[in-house]
Design a protein around this motif. Structure first.
Motif, PDB file in Angstrom:
ATOM      1  N   ALA A   1       0.082  -4.661   2.193  1.00 53.89           N
ATOM      2  CA  ALA A   1      -0.654  -4.280   0.978  1.00 53.89           C
ATOM      3  C   ALA A   1      -1.122  -5.518   0.210  1.00 53.89           C
ATOM      4  O   ALA A   1      -2.253  -5.561  -0.304  1.00 53.89           O
ATOM      5  N   LEU A   2      -0.255  -6.534   0.153  1.00 54.80           N
ATOM      6  CA  LEU A   2      -0.625  -7.793  -0.527  1.00 54.80           C
ATOM      7  C   LEU A   2      -1.765  -8.474   0.196  1.00 54.80           C
ATOM      8  O   LEU A   2      -2.701  -9.003  -0.437  1.00 54.80           O
TER       9      LEU A   2
ATOM     10  N   GLN B   1       5.263  -3.258   4.911  1.00 58.31           N
ATOM     11  CA  GLN B   1       4.188  -2.483   4.276  1.00 58.31           C
ATOM     12  C   GLN B   1       3.689  -3.175   3.001  1.00 58.31           C
ATOM     13  O   GLN B   1       2.485  -3.232   2.727  1.00 58.31           O
ATOM     14  N   LYS B   2       4.659  -3.710   2.221  1.00 57.84           N
ATOM     15  CA  LYS B   2       4.285  -4.427   0.997  1.00 57.84           C
ATOM     16  C   LYS B   2       3.457  -5.673   1.324  1.00 57.84           C
ATOM     17  O   LYS B   2       2.471  -5.983   0.647  1.00 57.84           O
ATOM     18  N   ASP B   3       3.895  -6.400   2.386  1.00 56.11           N
ATOM     19  CA  ASP B   3       3.152  -7.602   2.800  1.00 56.11           C
ATOM     20  C   ASP B   3       1.721  -7.222   3.213  1.00 56.11           C
ATOM     21  O   ASP B   3       0.748  -7.918   2.874  1.00 56.11           O
TER      22      ASP B   3
ATOM     23  N   GLU C   1       9.570  -1.393   4.880  1.00 55.05           N
ATOM     24  CA  GLU C   1       9.025  -1.336   3.519  1.00 55.05           C
ATOM     25  C   GLU C   1       8.438  -2.688   3.098  1.00 55.05           C
ATOM     26  O   GLU C   1       7.361  -2.759   2.502  1.00 55.05           O
ATOM     27  N   LEU C   2       9.182  -3.791   3.430  1.00 55.23           N
ATOM     28  CA  LEU C   2       8.694  -5.138   3.109  1.00 55.23           C
ATOM     29  C   LEU C   2       7.409  -5.447   3.873  1.00 55.23           C
ATOM     30  O   LEU C   2       6.469  -6.042   3.334  1.00 55.23           O
TER      31      LEU C   2
END
Length: 345
Positions: free
Chosen positions: A296-297, A292-294, A289-290
């Protein structure tokens, strides 16, 4: 009432069967056939100085006569035990009889073996069978389960298979229902006197001539100091066996308890491993999840940078047209400071 020696003891049982008349009466009753000639064969009696006293064996060669008057020579294998004994011991002894060359009838073509009849006198119950005497008989059958009568009995088959008689002493009752049960009443352990397991209290009034002959023989055994001593020795050895079995049973119980504890610990460890594995999966999921967030950022940063490049290019294009910073800010709806910052980057 008459006191007799308890024939469950090996020494008494041997003394009883050493009398030919008594042996004929007992065996004839069990076989339900007349035993005419009887010979006790060479035996290895139980050694009372050893702890293998739980199984007593004795063999006879006998001429028996059936209801039709046919006479045949057979080997009677008699085994008695007062303790629950592994069937392997019975099988091993039976195997020795099949291998014994003395059991071969040389006069017959091919040297066929003597037919064997096994008799087991047990001081304990077996399975769910609740009859004092159980007969296991063989039959010659064809494919359709029809009984074959021609050529029966065949010496080849009789050499390789055998009938059995099983006596369960605990099922003997004081009120005998037939001749055989009256004969076997001398083994009824319910007739033991309370002060001495070596003796049984027999009611002679219920006895016939044959039963009384057995009673007389056992009365002699009860009066024999030598046999009484041998019974005491058997008691001592039985106590050793029981003590040994108790020790083994306790050890087995401790081992079983330890096995259960180890199994419980293994289950607990397995549960902990499953919990750790679940936590690892949860951590892995969080890492994904992290990540994926990275991503996305990073993607947003790239989009933002791309937007800046477009805006910067537009500002430069407008400046080339001699437009002031104030005019460009008005057109693009941004502050003049933002324009200066974009151009300085």
């Amino acid at each position: 009432m008459t006191l007799i020696a308890n024939p469950i003891y090996d020494s008494v049982f041997k003394f009883l069967l050493e009398d030919e008349r008594a042996a004929k009466i007992l065996l004839s009753a069990l076989l339900k056939q007349e035993v005419r000639d009887l010979k006790m064969r060479r035996n290895e009696y139980t050694n009372l100085q050893q702890t293998r006293i739980s199984l007593f064996r004795i063999d006879f060669s006998a001429k028996i006569v059936d209801a039709s008057g046919t006479e045949r020579l057979v080997l009677i294998e008699l085994q008695k035990t007062w303790l629950a004994t592994e069937t392997l011991r019975f099988r091993q002894y039976l195997g020795t009889q099949y291998l014994n060359k003395e059991n071969i009838v040389e006069e017959t073509p091919g040297g066929f073996g003597l037919p064997i009849i096994s008799i087991y006198i047990l001081g304990h119950k077996i399975g769910d069978l609740d009859q004092p005497v159980v007969y296991v008989r063989r039959h010659y059958l064809d494919y359709d389960n029809r009984e074959i009568r021609k050529g029966v009995p065949d010496p080849f088959i009789e050499s390789l298979t055998h009938d059995s008689i099983i006596v369960q002493l605990p099922y003997l009752k004081e009120n005998a229902r037939n001749y055989l049960e009256r004969i076997l009443s001398i083994f009824d352990q319910g007739l033991r006197i309370s002060s001495d397991d070596h003796l049984l209290n027999i009611d002679e009034e219920k006895m016939g001539v044959d039963e009384l002959l057995l009673v007389r023989r056992l009365t002699l055994a009860a009066a024999s100091p030598e046999i009484r001593r041998e019974m005491q020795v058997e008691d001592e050895i039985l106590s050793e066996i029981e003590a040994r079995d108790t020790t083994i049973m306790l050890k087995d119980k401790l081992l079983e308890q330890k096995d259960q504890e180890l199994e419980q610990k293994d289950q607990e460890l397995e549960q902990k491993d499953q919990e750790l594995e679940q936590k690892d999966q949860e951590l892995e999921q969080k890492d994904q999840e992290l990540e994926q967030k990275d991503q996305a950022l990073v993607q947003k940063d790239q989009e933002l940078e791309q937007q800046k490049d477009i805006l910067r290019s537009t500002i430069r294009n407008l400046i080339s047209r001699n437009m002031s910073t104030h005019e460009i800010a008005t057109i693009l709806s941004i502050s003049e400071s933002s324009i200066e910052k974009l151009l300085s980057e």
